[in-house]
Design an enzyme around this catalytic site. Structure first.
Site, PDB file in Angstrom:
ATOM      1  N   ASP A  96     -14.990   6.751   9.787  1.00  0.00           N
ATOM      2  CA  ASP A  96     -14.739   5.339   9.544  1.00  0.00           C
ATOM      3  C   ASP A  96     -15.150   5.072   8.100  1.00  0.00           C
ATOM      4  O   ASP A  96     -16.334   5.124   7.766  1.00  0.00           O
ATOM      5  CB  ASP A  96     -15.559   4.484  10.513  1.00  0.00           C
ATOM      6  CG  ASP A  96     -15.281   2.989  10.356  1.00  0.00           C
ATOM      7  OD1 ASP A  96     -14.743   2.583   9.307  1.00  0.00           O
ATOM      8  OD2 ASP A  96     -15.617   2.229  11.285  1.00  0.00           O
TER       9      ASP A  96
ATOM     10  N   SER B 210       0.011   1.316  -5.816  1.00  0.00           N
ATOM     11  CA  SER B 210       1.320   0.712  -5.602  1.00  0.00           C
ATOM     12  C   SER B 210       1.740  -0.064  -6.840  1.00  0.00           C
ATOM     13  O   SER B 210       0.896  -0.542  -7.607  1.00  0.00           O
ATOM     14  CB  SER B 210       1.264  -0.233  -4.398  1.00  0.00           C
ATOM     15  OG  SER B 210       2.386  -1.073  -4.338  1.00  0.00           O
TER      16      SER B 210
ATOM     17  N   TYR C 147      -3.593  -8.228  -1.579  1.00  0.00           N
ATOM     18  CA  TYR C 147      -2.999  -6.887  -1.655  1.00  0.00           C
ATOM     19  C   TYR C 147      -2.774  -6.487  -3.116  1.00  0.00           C
ATOM     20  O   TYR C 147      -3.151  -5.378  -3.535  1.00  0.00           O
ATOM     21  CB  TYR C 147      -1.683  -6.867  -0.893  1.00  0.00           C
ATOM     22  CG  TYR C 147      -0.989  -5.533  -0.893  1.00  0.00           C
ATOM     23  CD1 TYR C 147      -1.395  -4.516  -0.041  1.00  0.00           C
ATOM     24  CD2 TYR C 147       0.095  -5.288  -1.736  1.00  0.00           C
ATOM     25  CE1 TYR C 147      -0.755  -3.278  -0.017  1.00  0.00           C
ATOM     26  CE2 TYR C 147       0.743  -4.062  -1.737  1.00  0.00           C
ATOM     27  CZ  TYR C 147       0.313  -3.062  -0.880  1.00  0.00           C
ATOM     28  OH  TYR C 147       0.956  -1.845  -0.868  1.00  0.00           O
TER      29      TYR C 147
ATOM     30  N   LYS D 279      -4.592  -3.399  -5.329  1.00  0.00           N
ATOM     31  CA  LYS D 279      -3.882  -2.279  -5.939  1.00  0.00           C
ATOM     32  C   LYS D 279      -4.107  -2.225  -7.448  1.00  0.00           C
ATOM     33  O   LYS D 279      -4.232  -1.129  -8.026  1.00  0.00           O
ATOM     34  CB  LYS D 279      -2.391  -2.364  -5.621  1.00  0.00           C
ATOM     35  CG  LYS D 279      -2.074  -2.204  -4.146  1.00  0.00           C
ATOM     36  CD  LYS D 279      -2.661  -0.910  -3.571  1.00  0.00           C
ATOM     37  CE  LYS D 279      -2.323  -0.708  -2.111  1.00  0.00           C
ATOM     38  NZ  LYS D 279      -2.936   0.510  -1.532  1.00  0.00           N
TER      39      LYS D 279
ATOM     40  N   THR E 162       7.185   4.360   5.901  1.00  0.00           N
ATOM     41  CA  THR E 162       6.096   4.712   6.808  1.00  0.00           C
ATOM     42  C   THR E 162       6.321   4.038   8.161  1.00  0.00           C
ATOM     43  O   THR E 162       7.241   3.227   8.334  1.00  0.00           O
ATOM     44  CB  THR E 162       4.758   4.241   6.234  1.00  0.00           C
ATOM     45  OG1 THR E 162       4.791   2.801   6.122  1.00  0.00           O
ATOM     46  CG2 THR E 162       4.497   4.840   4.864  1.00  0.00           C
TER      47      THR E 162
END
Length: 208
Positions: A61, A145, A157, A161, A192
């Site tokens: 984890d 990304s 997000y 990145k 994906t």
């Protein structure tokens, strides 16, 4: 046989990277939380072995620094070296990822994506670096990304990145004198499991 660690390798880009390394004849230590099933560590390891490499499953984890440290302690005890670390692990929140302005999104989304997907890359690199430095060679590849260069999906997000790109560049500054490289990779839009499951609703085209 060269040795790699690929974090978050039960599915998606991480699994793809791990399988490619296995096909090239590498020993690949793969991390994730799911041991059994179609999208699991054991499934990835079986496919690595089938392709001619050697897979090693390590249930980790990446929110737990102690588990990450134990991974690299085990690698040191068994082999005493590492050639490549691929920082790929990422937490995808269950919330809607696009079409919602940041002030209407749950604040916890920021913490989830930055804990596993940014901080996790730094922590794994901290524990991997001594093994790479001792060999005076090697690579840390950070999966990022094009969202780091312009708006995609949501604020948290994109910021995450962009930070991964900066993390790779700044780590490269410290590692270069020791013969170790650090890079940030933009795979582009990869089909994906997550992308395929949400393809009809994504705010961009997945056509190649």
């Amino acid at each position: 046989m060269p040795i790699a660690v690929v974090t978050g390798a039960t599915r998606g880009v991480g699994r793809g990277v791990a399988l490619a390394l296995g096909e090239a004849g590498w020993e690949v230590w793969v991390t994730g939380r799911t041991l059994e099933g179609e999208r699991s560590l054991h499934a990835t390891v079986e496919e690595i072995d089938r392709r001619g490499g050697k897979g090693v499953a390590r249930q980790v984890d990446h929110r737990d620094d102690g588990e990450v440290e134990a991974l690299f302690d085990a690698l040191r005890e068994e082999h005493g070296r590492l050639d490549v670390l691929v920082n790929n692990v990422f937490a995808i929140p269950t919330d809607r990822m696009w079409g919602v302005p940041f002030w209407e999104q749950r604040v916890g989304m920021w913490d989830e994506m930055h804990a596993v997907g940014l901080r996790s890359h730094f922590v794994a690199s901290v524990f991997a670096a001594p093994l790479l430095l001792e060999a005076e060679r090697g690579l840390i590849a950070n999966i990022s990304s094009f969202a780091g260069a312009g708006f995609q999906l949501n604020v948290a997000y994109g910021v995450g990145k962009a930070a991964v790109d900066r993390l790779a560049a700044d780590m490269a500054h410290d590692l270069e004198p020791h013969g170790v490289a650090s890079v940030s990779l933009w795979p582009g839009i990869v089909r994906t499991e997550f992308v395929l499951e949400n393809e009809a609703h994504l705010p961009f085209s997945t056509e190649v």
